[in-house]
Design a protein around this motif. Structure first.
Motif, PDB file in Angstrom:
ATOM      1  N   ASP A 170      30.293  42.114  43.393  1.00 50.16           N
ATOM      2  CA  ASP A 170      30.568  43.327  42.619  1.00 50.16           C
ATOM      3  C   ASP A 170      31.816  43.096  41.765  1.00 50.16           C
ATOM      4  OD1 ASP A 170      30.141  45.900  41.718  1.00 50.16           O
ATOM      5  OD2 ASP A 170      31.145  46.866  43.412  1.00 50.16           O
ATOM      6  N   MET A 171      31.763  42.042  40.973  1.00 49.20           N
ATOM      7  CA  MET A 171      32.938  41.576  40.242  1.00 49.20           C
ATOM      8  C   MET A 171      33.075  42.336  38.918  1.00 49.20           C
ATOM      9  SD  MET A 171      35.546  39.610  40.290  1.00 49.20           S
ATOM     10  CE  MET A 171      35.079  39.012  41.909  1.00 49.20           C
ATOM     11  N   HIS A 172      33.954  43.315  38.909  1.00 45.63           N
ATOM     12  CA  HIS A 172      34.229  44.068  37.673  1.00 45.63           C
ATOM     13  C   HIS A 172      35.707  44.416  37.624  1.00 45.63           C
ATOM     14  CE1 HIS A 172      34.356  47.744  40.021  1.00 45.63           C
ATOM     15  NE2 HIS A 172      33.115  47.593  40.421  1.00 45.63           N
ATOM     16  N   TRP A 173      36.118  45.081  36.541  1.00 48.34           N
ATOM     17  CA  TRP A 173      37.544  45.231  36.242  1.00 48.34           C
ATOM     18  C   TRP A 173      38.248  46.258  37.119  1.00 48.34           C
ATOM     19  CZ3 TRP A 173      39.634  41.385  33.963  1.00 48.34           C
ATOM     20  CH2 TRP A 173      38.845  40.586  33.122  1.00 48.34           C
ATOM     21  N   ALA A 174      37.525  47.146  37.769  1.00 44.70           N
ATOM     22  CA  ALA A 174      38.164  48.068  38.711  1.00 44.70           C
ATOM     23  C   ALA A 174      38.376  47.433  40.074  1.00 44.70           C
ATOM     24  CB  ALA A 174      37.327  49.347  38.851  1.00 44.70           C
ATOM     25  N   ASN A 175      37.823  46.238  40.265  1.00 44.22           N
ATOM     26  CA  ASN A 175      37.977  45.526  41.533  1.00 44.22           C
ATOM     27  C   ASN A 175      38.911  44.330  41.422  1.00 44.22           C
ATOM     28  OD1 ASN A 175      36.404  47.172  43.120  1.00 44.22           O
ATOM     29  ND2 ASN A 175      34.513  46.012  42.794  1.00 44.22           N
ATOM     30  N   LEU A 176      39.720  44.300  40.364  1.00 47.22           N
ATOM     31  CA  LEU A 176      40.677  43.213  40.158  1.00 47.22           C
ATOM     32  C   LEU A 176      42.035  43.798  39.793  1.00 47.22           C
ATOM     33  CD1 LEU A 176      38.409  40.895  37.984  1.00 47.22           C
ATOM     34  CD2 LEU A 176      39.306  40.298  40.250  1.00 47.22           C
ATOM     35  N   THR A 177      43.093  43.198  40.304  1.00 48.49           N
ATOM     36  CA  THR A 177      44.437  43.644  39.938  1.00 48.49           C
ATOM     37  C   THR A 177      45.009  42.737  38.847  1.00 48.49           C
ATOM     38  OG1 THR A 177      45.582  42.299  41.605  1.00 48.49           O
ATOM     39  CG2 THR A 177      44.828  44.508  42.267  1.00 48.49           C
ATOM     40  N   THR A 178      46.026  43.250  38.181  1.00 52.50           N
ATOM     41  CA  THR A 178      46.589  42.560  37.024  1.00 52.50           C
ATOM     42  C   THR A 178      47.557  41.452  37.382  1.00 52.50           C
ATOM     43  OG1 THR A 178      48.347  44.223  36.895  1.00 52.50           O
ATOM     44  CG2 THR A 178      46.377  44.604  35.564  1.00 52.50           C
ATOM     45  N   GLY A 179      47.994  41.383  38.631  1.00 55.11           N
ATOM     46  CA  GLY A 179      49.019  40.416  38.991  1.00 55.11           C
ATOM     47  C   GLY A 179      48.472  39.126  39.546  1.00 55.11           C
ATOM     48  N   THR A 180      48.128  39.085  40.842  1.00 55.73           N
ATOM     49  CA  THR A 180      47.897  37.812  41.545  1.00 55.73           C
ATOM     50  C   THR A 180      46.724  36.970  41.021  1.00 55.73           C
ATOM     51  OG1 THR A 180      48.922  38.770  43.496  1.00 55.73           O
ATOM     52  CG2 THR A 180      47.545  36.831  43.848  1.00 55.73           C
ATOM     53  N   PRO A 181      45.486  37.360  40.797  1.00 55.10           N
ATOM     54  CA  PRO A 181      44.866  38.665  41.002  1.00 55.10           C
ATOM     55  C   PRO A 181      44.352  38.847  42.430  1.00 55.10           C
ATOM     56  CG  PRO A 181      43.301  37.186  40.008  1.00 55.10           C
ATOM     57  CD  PRO A 181      44.575  36.389  40.174  1.00 55.10           C
ATOM     58  N   ILE A 182      44.285  40.105  42.852  1.00 53.39           N
ATOM     59  CA  ILE A 182      43.693  40.475  44.135  1.00 53.39           C
ATOM     60  C   ILE A 182      42.308  41.036  43.874  1.00 53.39           C
ATOM     61  CG2 ILE A 182      43.915  41.957  46.165  1.00 53.39           C
ATOM     62  CD1 ILE A 182      46.965  41.954  45.622  1.00 53.39           C
ATOM     63  N   ILE A 183      41.325  40.618  44.681  1.00 52.28           N
ATOM     64  CA  ILE A 183      39.941  41.083  44.538  1.00 52.28           C
ATOM     65  C   ILE A 183      39.692  42.163  45.578  1.00 52.28           C
ATOM     66  CG2 ILE A 183      37.517  40.428  44.533  1.00 52.28           C
ATOM     67  CD1 ILE A 183      38.396  37.556  43.935  1.00 52.28           C
ATOM     68  N   LEU A 184      39.214  43.317  45.112  1.00 50.46           N
ATOM     69  CA  LEU A 184      38.991  44.475  45.972  1.00 50.46           C
ATOM     70  C   LEU A 184      37.502  44.671  46.253  1.00 50.46           C
ATOM     71  CD1 LEU A 184      41.355  46.925  44.044  1.00 50.46           C
ATOM     72  CD2 LEU A 184      41.963  45.329  45.873  1.00 50.46           C
ATOM     73  N   ASP A 185      37.188  45.560  47.201  1.00 52.76           N
ATOM     74  CA  ASP A 185      35.841  46.064  47.471  1.00 52.76           C
ATOM     75  C   ASP A 185      34.872  44.947  47.850  1.00 52.76           C
ATOM     76  OD1 ASP A 185      33.581  47.505  47.770  1.00 52.76           O
ATOM     77  OD2 ASP A 185      33.438  48.206  45.702  1.00 52.76           O
ATOM     78  N   TRP A 186      34.886  44.584  49.132  1.00 50.52           N
ATOM     79  CA  TRP A 186      34.079  43.482  49.634  1.00 50.52           C
ATOM     80  C   TRP A 186      32.853  43.961  50.404  1.00 50.52           C
ATOM     81  CZ3 TRP A 186      35.139  38.202  48.986  1.00 50.52           C
ATOM     82  CH2 TRP A 186      36.282  37.923  48.228  1.00 50.52           C
ATOM     83  N   GLU A 187      32.369  45.138  50.094  1.00 52.04           N
ATOM     84  CA  GLU A 187      31.222  45.670  50.836  1.00 52.04           C
ATOM     85  C   GLU A 187      29.956  44.837  50.645  1.00 52.04           C
ATOM     86  OE1 GLU A 187      31.579  50.377  51.525  1.00 52.04           O
ATOM     87  OE2 GLU A 187      31.219  49.792  49.446  1.00 52.04           O
ATOM     88  N   GLY A 188      29.710  44.352  49.423  1.00 47.75           N
ATOM     89  CA  GLY A 188      28.410  43.759  49.115  1.00 47.75           C
ATOM     90  C   GLY A 188      28.367  42.253  49.043  1.00 47.75           C
ATOM     91  N   TRP A 189      29.388  41.556  49.563  1.00 45.37           N
ATOM     92  CA  TRP A 189      29.434  40.105  49.407  1.00 45.37           C
ATOM     93  C   TRP A 189      28.341  39.417  50.221  1.00 45.37           C
ATOM     94  CZ3 TRP A 189      30.736  36.327  53.167  1.00 45.37           C
ATOM     95  CH2 TRP A 189      31.088  36.826  54.417  1.00 45.37           C
ATOM     96  N   GLY A 190      28.036  38.181  49.807  1.00 44.52           N
ATOM     97  CA  GLY A 190      27.008  37.406  50.503  1.00 44.52           C
ATOM     98  C   GLY A 190      26.509  36.283  49.620  1.00 44.52           C
ATOM     99  N   ARG A 191      25.344  35.748  49.931  1.00 44.17           N
ATOM    100  CA  ARG A 191      24.785  34.628  49.172  1.00 44.17           C
ATOM    101  C   ARG A 191      24.116  35.129  47.901  1.00 44.17           C
ATOM    102  NH1 ARG A 191      26.576  29.801  50.641  1.00 44.17           N
ATOM    103  NH2 ARG A 191      24.581  28.725  50.379  1.00 44.17           N
ATOM    104  N   GLY A 192      24.384  34.409  46.809  1.00 42.55           N
ATOM    105  CA  GLY A 192      23.806  34.756  45.519  1.00 42.55           C
ATOM    106  C   GLY A 192      23.825  33.541  44.606  1.00 42.55           C
ATOM    107  N   PRO A 193      23.321  33.688  43.387  1.00 49.29           N
ATOM    108  CA  PRO A 193      23.259  32.535  42.471  1.00 49.29           C
ATOM    109  C   PRO A 193      24.644  32.011  42.111  1.00 49.29           C
ATOM    110  CG  PRO A 193      21.945  34.385  41.656  1.00 49.29           C
ATOM    111  CD  PRO A 193      22.757  34.907  42.790  1.00 49.29           C
ATOM    112  N   ALA A 194      24.766  30.714  41.944  1.00 48.89           N
ATOM    113  CA  ALA A 194      26.014  30.136  41.452  1.00 48.89           C
ATOM    114  C   ALA A 194      26.349  30.759  40.101  1.00 48.89           C
ATOM    115  CB  ALA A 194      25.878  28.622  41.323  1.00 48.89           C
TER     116      ALA A 194
END
Length: 266
Positions: A170-194
């Motif tokens: 679920d990689m979008h701009w509300a799930n990323l911070t401007t600094g490190t970056p930190i990735i938020l919202d890990w509810e839907g992670w798993g195996r998917g296409p490269a």
């Protein structure tokens, strides 16, 4: 939900303050607070019917904490978890450190030039490479779904997903911070296409061509056959979401991308 959030705060010994933040379609409610160790924290509560309190989305944050930890500071650590059931509704509260960095956008779509430094992009790519190599039995993108939806919405056969990697999903701009970056919202992670995460970030960026071009520059995989396959799957997924009423501003650029993807690669 507000009463349930107060119950979770008491159970996890958190003193909350500030205005509640409601999640997508009111599914979650979150507030900042201070825990028993005087740490600044973020207490999030999700509620679902009891029969749905299982599976990928329900266990995503817990499973991510077990699989990744805090990714060397690039995802929020899980400080506490509290579950209960009341009147056929299941509740899960998760406690994380309070972010000190701003998110890139209040919505999944970028609304302005983010002007992120090169190091930000390098760190994000390296983080997603680490995620891709992490073993898991979770599935983010099902072949059966792709076989049904891709021909319907893109007009091409679905790519095979045999060589899947681990993706955030679920990689979008509300799930990323401007600094490190930190990735938020890990509810839907798993195996998917490269390339799935890069393709999704690019697709959400189509409303801002300069940002979309910067995503393609940061992720060369998007100009490979694997990246094109990921773009096809992502575009079908977001078109399905648009058909449900989400992100109307993205509809036209995404349909133009679907038209591009229907043209055989040179």
């Amino acid at each position: 939900m507000i009463d349930a959030h107060e119950q979770a705060a008491a159970a996890l010994a958190v003193s909350c303050h500030g205005t509640p933040a409601w999640g997508w379609l009111g599914r979650t409610i979150s507030r900042p607070g201070t825990d028993a160790e005087s740490r600044s924290v973020w207490l999030r509560l999700v509620a679902v019917p009891e029969a749905k309190a299982h599976g990928k989305l329900w266990d995503g944050i817990k499973d991510a904490a077990e699989a990744f930890g805090d990714l060397d500071g690039r995802r929020p650590a899980l400080l506490g978890l509290y579950d209960w059931i009341d009147c056929d509704t299941a509740y899960r509260a998760d406690l994380a450190p309070l972010l000190t960095e701003a998110v890139c956008s209040a919505s999944p779509l970028p609304r302005q030039d983010l002007a992120l430094p090169d190091l930000w992009w390098t760190t994000l790519r390296d983080t997603l490479d680490t995620v891709a190599k992490t073993p898991t039995d979770r599935t983010a993108v099902r072949q059966e779904w792709a076989d049904r939806v891709v021909p319907q919405l893109i007009g091409v056969p679905s790519p095979r997903l045999d060589d899947a990697v681990t993706v955030h999903g679920d990689m979008h701009w509300a799930n990323l911070t401007t600094g490190t970056p930190i990735i938020l919202d890990w509810e839907g992670w798993g195996r998917g296409p490269a390339g799935f995460d890069a393709a999704m970030l690019h697709a959400y960026s189509l409303v801002h061509p300069k940002t979309a071009a910067r995503v393609r520059q940061a992720f060369p995989i998007l100009d490979s056959p694997a990246g094109r396959a990921a773009e096809i799957v992502v575009t079908a997924s977001l078109l399905q979401s648009i058909d449900r009423g989400d992100h109307p501003d993205l509809a036209q650029p995404l349909r133009l991308q679907a038209e591009r993807l229907r043209t055989p690669a040179a």
